[in-house]
Design a protein around this motif. Structure first.
Motif, PDB file in Angstrom:
ATOM      1  N   LYS A  18     -30.123  -1.375   6.284  1.00 30.22           N
ATOM      2  CA  LYS A  18     -30.771  -0.356   5.251  1.00 30.22           C
ATOM      3  C   LYS A  18     -32.006  -0.893   4.610  1.00 30.22           C
ATOM      4  CE  LYS A  18     -25.899   0.438   3.134  1.00 30.22           C
ATOM      5  NZ  LYS A  18     -25.214   0.360   2.057  1.00 30.22           N
ATOM      6  N   HIS A  19     -33.023   0.102   4.725  1.00 32.47           N
ATOM      7  CA  HIS A  19     -34.196  -0.396   4.491  1.00 32.47           C
ATOM      8  C   HIS A  19     -35.055   0.970   3.484  1.00 32.47           C
ATOM      9  CE1 HIS A  19     -34.235  -3.405   7.052  1.00 32.47           C
ATOM     10  NE2 HIS A  19     -34.931  -4.050   6.440  1.00 32.47           N
ATOM     11  N   VAL A  61     -30.062   3.015   8.196  1.00 33.13           N
ATOM     12  CA  VAL A  61     -30.070   3.781   7.034  1.00 33.13           C
ATOM     13  C   VAL A  61     -31.661   3.612   6.260  1.00 33.13           C
ATOM     14  CG1 VAL A  61     -29.230   4.246   4.708  1.00 33.13           C
ATOM     15  CG2 VAL A  61     -27.604   3.717   6.598  1.00 33.13           C
ATOM     16  N   ARG A  62     -32.163   4.818   5.824  1.00 36.95           N
ATOM     17  CA  ARG A  62     -33.610   4.755   5.212  1.00 36.95           C
ATOM     18  C   ARG A  62     -33.422   5.363   3.690  1.00 36.95           C
ATOM     19  NH1 ARG A  62     -33.673   1.238   8.003  1.00 36.95           N
ATOM     20  NH2 ARG A  62     -34.827   0.813   9.760  1.00 36.95           N
TER      21      ARG A  62
END
Length: 251
Positions: free
Chosen positions: A140-141, A191-192
């Motif tokens: 995730k980022h 995931v963004r």
């Protein structure tokens, strides 16, 4: 005093790194490079080829397209260089190898000490689980990150593949209505959103039990701290390609 040329000095990571280096008693930024002019307490340039300030090491936190120019400058000046830029394509990776024949080059897909210790742990436990456990990676980022999956997710996936008897096929996300999900696949999911600095989870899912290895980046300071460690480490090294694993092993 360790004198640093900072490439990408006015970017998000560059600004963080300026602050971290300012806290060091034996390190200073003597020149900064960024694609647009900016004000700083040190000389600034829009192209690294224009830098006319002597220094001991280069730290690059810019854009992958700038990496060949940074490496070319490092080779020309016979100056050690830390490439902390992510999202490198095959062209830039080949440039790393070529430059490392002429000068000391440090590269890691993630400068965090914790992430690289996680990769080391993955290499230890994966051989004990690969026969019965599916392995998946979720990262995730923040919503401004350009590359997916992250270089760190690929670093962790490669740590898995470095330690298995048979290489796994990387599956980037899953979709469909007739999936078989064999053990030979390694799913990597991105995931963004929002301002997430970085989260990585390696999931080992076996018969009736699940093991998860997690790393949470609470700020960008961890990457800047790693780059500072790398610069100090590589400063006196001879030509070659170095990474965080080598740094950890020599501690």
């Amino acid at each position: 005093m360790l004198d640093v040329i900072l490439s990408g000095a006015n970017g998000r990571m560059g600004k963080v790194l300026q602050g971290i280096i300012a806290q060091q008693t034996e390190m200073q930024v003597v020149a900064g490079v960024d694609r647009e002019s900016f004000a700083a307490e040190f000389p600034t340039f829009t192209q690294i080829s224009d830098v006319n300030v002597s220094a001991d090491v280069i730290i690059d936190f810019s854009h992958f397209s700038n990496v060949p120019a940074v490496l070319g400058f490092a080779v020309e000046k016979k100056m050690p260089v830390v490439i902390a830029t992510t999202g490198l394509e095959e062209e830039q990776k080949q440039a790393l190898l070529a430059a490392s024949k002429e000068t000391a080059v440090f590269f890691s897909a993630n400068m965090s000490l914790g992430i690289n210790l996680l990769a080391k742990a993955i290499r230890e436990i994966t051989p004990l689980l690969e026969d019965e456990f599916n392995i998946e990676i979720v990262e995730k980022h923040h919503n401004l990150k350009k590359d997916a999956p992250s270089g760190t997710a690929l670093l962790l996936a490669d740590a898995v593949n470095d330690s298995v008897k048979e290489k796994k096929e990387y599956i980037y996300g899953r979709h469909g209505n007739d999936l078989t999900n064999p053990l030979s696949e390694l799913g990597i999911h991105a995931v963004r959103g929002g301002t997430i600095p970085g989260e990585h989870t390696v999931i080992y899912a076996g018969p009736d039990e699940i093991i998860e290895l997690n790393h949470f980046a609470l700020s960008r300071n961890i990457f800047a701290n790693g780059a500072v460690k790398a610069a100090k480490y590589i400063n006196k090294k001879t030509a070659g390609l170095y990474d965080m694993e080598k740094l950890i092993d020599e501690k």
